[in-house]
Scaffold this motif. Sequence first.
Motif, PDB file in Angstrom:
ATOM      1  N   GLU A  16       0.827  -1.191   0.000  1.00  0.00           N
ATOM      2  CA  GLU A  16       0.000   0.000   0.000  1.00  0.00           C
ATOM      3  C   GLU A  16       0.873   1.257   0.000  1.00  0.00           C
ATOM      4  O   GLU A  16       1.913   1.301   0.673  1.00  0.00           O
ATOM      5  N   HIS A  23       2.735   2.996   2.945  1.00  0.00           N
ATOM      6  CA  HIS A  23       1.820   3.347   4.028  1.00  0.00           C
ATOM      7  C   HIS A  23       0.736   2.264   4.082  1.00  0.00           C
ATOM      8  O   HIS A  23      -0.004   2.080   3.117  1.00  0.00           O
ATOM      9  N   GLY A  24       0.715   1.539   5.236  1.00  0.00           N
ATOM     10  CA  GLY A  24      -0.185   0.398   5.346  1.00  0.00           C
ATOM     11  C   GLY A  24       0.612  -0.896   5.268  1.00  0.00           C
ATOM     12  O   GLY A  24       1.795  -0.955   5.607  1.00  0.00           O
ATOM     13  N   ALA A  25      -0.045  -1.961   4.808  1.00  0.00           N
ATOM     14  CA  ALA A  25       0.617  -3.267   4.713  1.00  0.00           C
ATOM     15  C   ALA A  25       1.490  -3.324   3.478  1.00  0.00           C
ATOM     16  O   ALA A  25       1.071  -2.934   2.385  1.00  0.00           O
ATOM     17  N   GLY A  43       5.254  -6.298   6.795  1.00  0.00           N
ATOM     18  CA  GLY A  43       4.580  -5.685   7.921  1.00  0.00           C
ATOM     19  C   GLY A  43       3.902  -4.374   7.582  1.00  0.00           C
ATOM     20  O   GLY A  43       3.542  -4.109   6.432  1.00  0.00           O
ATOM     21  N   HIS A  44       3.779  -3.566   8.606  1.00  0.00           N
ATOM     22  CA  HIS A  44       3.008  -2.323   8.488  1.00  0.00           C
ATOM     23  C   HIS A  44       3.942  -1.116   8.402  1.00  0.00           C
ATOM     24  O   HIS A  44       4.981  -1.064   9.046  1.00  0.00           O
ATOM     25  N   TRP A  45       3.488  -0.104   7.567  1.00  0.00           N
ATOM     26  CA  TRP A  45       4.283   1.099   7.319  1.00  0.00           C
ATOM     27  C   TRP A  45       3.434   2.331   7.620  1.00  0.00           C
ATOM     28  O   TRP A  45       2.218   2.335   7.439  1.00  0.00           O
ATOM     29  N   ARG A  50       8.780   1.820   8.916  1.00  0.00           N
ATOM     30  CA  ARG A  50       8.211   0.617   9.505  1.00  0.00           C
ATOM     31  C   ARG A  50       7.634   0.970  10.872  1.00  0.00           C
ATOM     32  O   ARG A  50       8.337   1.489  11.749  1.00  0.00           O
ATOM     33  N   GLY A  52       4.352  -0.433  13.739  1.00  0.00           N
ATOM     34  CA  GLY A  52       3.320  -1.434  14.022  1.00  0.00           C
ATOM     35  C   GLY A  52       3.924  -2.825  14.007  1.00  0.00           C
ATOM     36  O   GLY A  52       5.109  -3.011  14.300  1.00  0.00           O
ATOM     37  N   GLU A  53       3.113  -3.806  13.658  1.00  0.00           N
ATOM     38  CA  GLU A  53       3.595  -5.194  13.633  1.00  0.00           C
ATOM     39  C   GLU A  53       4.315  -5.484  12.323  1.00  0.00           C
ATOM     40  O   GLU A  53       3.892  -5.049  11.247  1.00  0.00           O
ATOM     41  N   GLY A  54       5.439  -6.223  12.455  1.00  0.00           N
ATOM     42  CA  GLY A  54       6.172  -6.579  11.258  1.00  0.00           C
ATOM     43  C   GLY A  54       7.169  -7.686  11.497  1.00  0.00           C
ATOM     44  O   GLY A  54       7.506  -8.008  12.643  1.00  0.00           O
TER      45      GLY A  54
END
Length: 421
Positions: A16, A23-25, A43-45, A50, A52-54
């Motif tokens: 994304e 930005h996003g997954a 993971g998440h951006w 980076r 969040g979870e990743g």
Amino acid sequence: MGQETLELQFGVYTGEVVDGKPHGAGNVVFHTDDLGGRREFHGHWVNGRREGEGRMVWTTGEEYEGGWLNNLQQGKGRHSFPSGHYDEGEWDQGLRHGFAVYYHPNGNREEATYVEGYEEGDSTVYYASGKVEKRVYEKGELNGPAIISWQNGDTFEFSYVGGKMEGIGVFHSHTGITEQRSYIDGICHGPATLHTPQGDCEERMYEEGKLHGTATFTSHTGDKEERCYVSGRLDGSAKYYYKSGAVETRIYENGVLQGAAVKQNTNGEVEERNYSNGKLNGKATVIYPDSSKEMRTYKDNKLTGPATLFAASGERIEFEYLNGVVHGLAKIKGGGDIEECNYMDGVKHGKAIYHWKAGHKEEFVYDHGVKTGPATLVGASGAKRVGQLKNGKWHGEATYTAQDGEVRSEQWQNGKRIGGD
């Protein structure tokens, strides 16, 4: 917001995108020449970073899965290694920080606290075998006191210096045995002292982790032995000093007493004996101070079996030992005379026969070492006396039958004839 592919400075991003930034997954495959050795991230951006979870994978095979913030590990996460090891803990700005648990593939588990990337303070290791070790870290290095506890109650107290055992360590067995050892550079090396609950003590030496060199064992009974260890086992000649003053020269082979030994008593008595698998067994010879000689037999540390005493006076005694005590049939020969008797617990007891060289024969009874009871004396001529002995002497009524067949009564008192026909 949609799925796009971006060529970034450090690799290729797929995921994304908002305003031209991840930005996003999304996933990144890093360039093969990445200086950090990173291979890929899933993971998440947030705004190109980076967050969040990743999950990050390195070219070494290591992986981190957990929280991220501003491109760095943050919060709870799990770091695993290709060896099968992994840890679960807290991260702060890319560094381990806080409580963590480190798991080994062999089943061991360590609980520790990290401060800015280094283990710091108390740590506990739970081994798969059931033992537990408590220790202390200083900036990622083991330093200070430690103790290992086993399920059976054994404990080992020691210290780490620079990540290795160093100095004095004390092992406490649940049986009551304790041993104080010396450690150098992580290896047991140097003097050690062993104590038993009975009061025995051994001063010994370790070399490169194994018992090696001279040792002195002191028994709670007052006996002492000077012996030698070779590569962890008792081996070679040893001297045993009995409390009585006797000294025995003996030999150890592979940890047990084996072969010939010589015991010398303070009175000049010398015994040549043999050990087999740690116990006295087989034939032995004793030379007494008066030059008498005894041939005897040991079985499992006890005098048991046939023995013969060649007395300096010329007597020869054939007898039996049982558990260290003269017991059973015996034959005493001296000056041409022969006595056949029985021993019970070291004392003559029961029926006996005495043959004189001159041809006389006496049958009598021992009562705990004393001739007491019915007796019959037959002379070489054929004459016979039948009566009683008391404390080794004729006593009471007796019947005497002469060589020609004449029979008469006798009265005896303490070996003296006091009346009769």
